[in-house]
Design an enzyme around this catalytic site. Structure first.
Site, short mmCIF file in Angstrom:
data_model
loop_
_atom_site.label_atom_id
_atom_site.label_comp_id
_atom_site.label_asym_id
_atom_site.label_seq_id
_atom_site.Cartn_x
_atom_site.Cartn_y
_atom_site.Cartn_z
N LYS A 152 38.70 51.32 37.06
CA LYS A 152 38.26 51.26 35.67
C LYS A 152 38.25 52.67 35.08
O LYS A 152 38.17 53.66 35.82
CB LYS A 152 36.87 50.63 35.58
CG LYS A 152 36.83 49.16 36.00
CD LYS A 152 35.44 48.57 35.84
CE LYS A 152 35.41 47.09 36.20
NZ LYS A 152 36.23 46.27 35.28
N ASP A 158 35.33 43.43 44.26
CA ASP A 158 35.60 42.72 43.01
C ASP A 158 37.04 42.25 42.91
O ASP A 158 37.30 41.10 42.56
CB ASP A 158 35.26 43.63 41.83
CG ASP A 158 35.27 42.91 40.49
OD1 ASP A 158 34.92 41.71 40.46
OD2 ASP A 158 35.62 43.52 39.48
N LYS A 196 47.56 32.35 37.83
CA LYS A 196 48.32 32.97 36.74
C LYS A 196 49.82 32.73 36.93
O LYS A 196 50.35 32.86 38.03
CB LYS A 196 48.03 34.48 36.69
CG LYS A 196 46.60 34.83 36.28
CD LYS A 196 46.39 36.32 36.26
CE LYS A 196 44.98 36.68 35.79
NZ LYS A 196 44.77 36.36 34.38
N GLU A 247 42.50 49.45 34.53
CA GLU A 247 41.77 49.07 33.32
C GLU A 247 41.32 50.33 32.61
O GLU A 247 40.74 51.23 33.24
CB GLU A 247 40.56 48.19 33.67
CG GLU A 247 40.97 46.84 34.27
CD GLU A 247 39.80 46.05 34.81
OE1 GLU A 247 39.85 44.81 34.75
OE2 GLU A 247 38.84 46.67 35.30
N HIS A 268 41.12 32.76 40.60
CA HIS A 268 41.87 32.45 39.38
C HIS A 268 43.13 33.30 39.26
O HIS A 268 44.08 32.93 38.57
CB HIS A 268 40.99 32.65 38.14
CG HIS A 268 40.80 34.09 37.75
ND1 HIS A 268 39.84 34.89 38.33
CD2 HIS A 268 41.46 34.88 36.86
CE1 HIS A 268 39.92 36.10 37.81
NE2 HIS A 268 40.88 36.13 36.91
N LYS A 274 34.73 32.78 43.87
CA LYS A 274 34.51 34.01 44.63
C LYS A 274 33.27 34.71 44.06
O LYS A 274 32.91 34.44 42.90
CB LYS A 274 35.75 34.90 44.57
CG LYS A 274 35.94 35.67 43.27
CD LYS A 274 37.05 36.68 43.43
CE LYS A 274 37.14 37.58 42.22
NZ LYS A 274 36.08 38.58 42.10
N HIS A 294 41.90 39.41 44.93
CA HIS A 294 43.04 39.28 44.02
C HIS A 294 44.28 40.03 44.52
O HIS A 294 45.36 39.46 44.67
CB HIS A 294 42.70 39.84 42.63
CG HIS A 294 41.62 39.11 41.92
ND1 HIS A 294 41.30 37.80 42.17
CD2 HIS A 294 40.79 39.50 40.91
CE1 HIS A 294 40.32 37.42 41.37
NE2 HIS A 294 39.99 38.44 40.60
#
Length: 463
Positions: free
Chosen positions: A314, A223, A170, A204, A166, A136, A228
């Protein structure tokens, strides 16, 4: 059919160092992948230079290390230096894989180069008999995603294209499927009659740090939210697949994506933490979001009227990733403290920092009074069964064997962009927020009356 070689484009880059070489070493060490690896990049390196880079990567990853095992692994690594625009580069790659007839090409390169590389592989016959893995982002909007898919599918059939996310590799994310569909107690409750809302959060505590130049052209939605976290929503909302094969699983994911309504500006809040514009590489007038909260509505029989909330940011108060399914409250509170309204039952799937599933219930508070307090029934898969494979290890192995269950399909990718397309082009202005909190206060506007965002510990919402 098992791929018989790996071609790693972008072999000298950060992703190869941080994730790919350690993952391939683990596969080699565990006897799951004894294949030649051809690294390709523009740096003026030799085979030994790339092998030294692989050694450093494995040592930095704190892998269980054996010099004998690494020596055997390294002897199968070769390097091809070349320009992706030069067809001679691909002739050298074809020569380097030797007897290989079914290579797996891993494109750890900017998406703008995908077409050039795919056409180069096709020019020497490596596309027609191989597979391709693309990292991605799969485009920046719906139009670019369609162009990218057109390029890939011009030379590879869909079943040979592996769009890697990814996050789906997980173990805790995969455990969500097992929890849902291998435990019959949840299915009768998994619908609009019993579920109040669903929340998916990726928080985060740190900022963009040294990645300002990259992040300023991406933002939180592109992002992590559009890929995700939306994939996690699909796993939570999908119907039971008719089988456990890739086609059946991805069919159900695609149905969820098609049922999600296109987002309107009123359904998203974008935020930017104070001081973001002072990072190196960030535009001093940047409107890039470092926080996004979104309300999704799924127009299906099962989920009509149930809000799905996504929140990512973030510079927040904690670092954690989880999904929470909140059930409806009882019709009236019994055995409740007048000063403490009990929080409804909820099921929490924690992905980070630990792999944990917890069911939040009410239990009697010890003492003379007959009142309840919230308590978690917790399960840790890692503690029960041990750690599973790292995400890239699992995904590379799946791509080598042709197992596409944990990879995105063309239709789902395009539907995901359709959902977010209007707001990535013309989203609302970012709202400032102070680092160390929970983002802009405007995110609360998305919640239905009486609903609250879940924190890193559901019990903190209790008195």
């Amino acid at each position: 059919m098992l791929s018989d070689s790996i071609i790693l484009f972008g072999a000298t880059g950060d992703l190869a160092r941080k994730k790919l070489f350690p993952a391939m070493y683990r596969l080699w060490r565990d006897d799951d992948c004894h294949l030649p690896i051809v690294g390709v990049a523009r740096r003026d390196w030799s085979d030994d230079d790339l092998r030294a880079r692989a050694r450093t990567a494995i040592e930095e990853a704190a892998e269980e290390y054996s010099e004998e095992t690494f020596s055997a692994f390294a002897q199968n690594i070769t390097y091809v230096r070349g320009d992706y625009h030069d067809r001679h580069t691909f002739a050298l790659i074809d020569q380097a894989i030797g007897a290989g007839t079914a290579p797996l090409a891993f494109l750890s390169i900017p998406p703008s180069m995908f077409g050039v590389v795919v056409e180069g592989l096709a020019s020497v016959g490596l596309a027609s008999r191989g597979r391709v893995v693309v990292e991605k982002p799969f485009g920046r909007d719906l139009a670019s995603a369609r162009r990218l898919n057109h390029i890939l599918l011009a030379h590879y059939p869909e079943e040979s294209v592996f769009r890697i996310d990814h996050f789906l590799g997980k173990e805790p994310v995969q455990n969500l499927l097992i929890t849902r569909f291998a435990n019959g107690i949840f299915e009768p409750l998994w619908n609009r009659h019993y579920v109040e809302n669903v929340q998916v959060t990726m928080a985060e505590s740190f900022g963009v740090e040294s990645r300002g130049a990259f992040y300023d052209g991406v933002g939180a939605v592109r992002d992590v939210v559009q890929n995700h976290l939306l994939q996690m929503v699909a796993l939570l909302a999908m119907e039971p697949p008719v089988s456990d094969d890739a086609g059946a699983l991805r069919d159900e994911v695609s149905k969820v994506m098609r049922a999600i309504k296109t987002i309107e500006p009123a359904s998203i809040v974008r935020g930017q933490y104070d001081g973001y514009r002072e990072h190196d590489g960030v535009n001093s007038a940047s409107d890039t979001e470092t926080f996004a909260a979104v309300r999704l509505d799924i127009d299906s029989w099962r989920w009509a009227g149930v809000p799905f909330y996504i929140r990512a940011g973030k510079g927040l108060a904690a670092t954690f990733t989880e999904a929470v399914v909140e059930f409806k409250a009882p019709p009236r509170p019994l055995f409740a403290d007048a000063a403490c309204e009990p929080h409804p039952n909820h099921l929490r799937f924690r992905v980070k920092p630990d792999d944990e599933t917890a069911l939040f219930l009410q239990a009697k508070l010890p003492g003379e009074r007959l009142v309840g307090r919230g308590v978690d029934l917790e399960m840790s898969v890692a503690r029960a069964f041990g750690e599973g494979p790292e995400a890239y290890e699992r995904l590379i192995q799946d791509a080598l064997t042709g197992d596409a269950r944990l990879f995105a399909r063309q239709d789902s990718v395009e539907e995901a962009w359709r959902i977010f397309d209007p707001i990535v082009a013309h989203g609302p202005t970012v709202e400032p927020y102070v680092q160390g909190g929970w983002g802009p206060s405007g995110a609360d506007r998305l919640l239905a009356p009486g609903q609250h965002w879940h924190g890193p510990d559901g019990r903190q919402l209790e008195c």
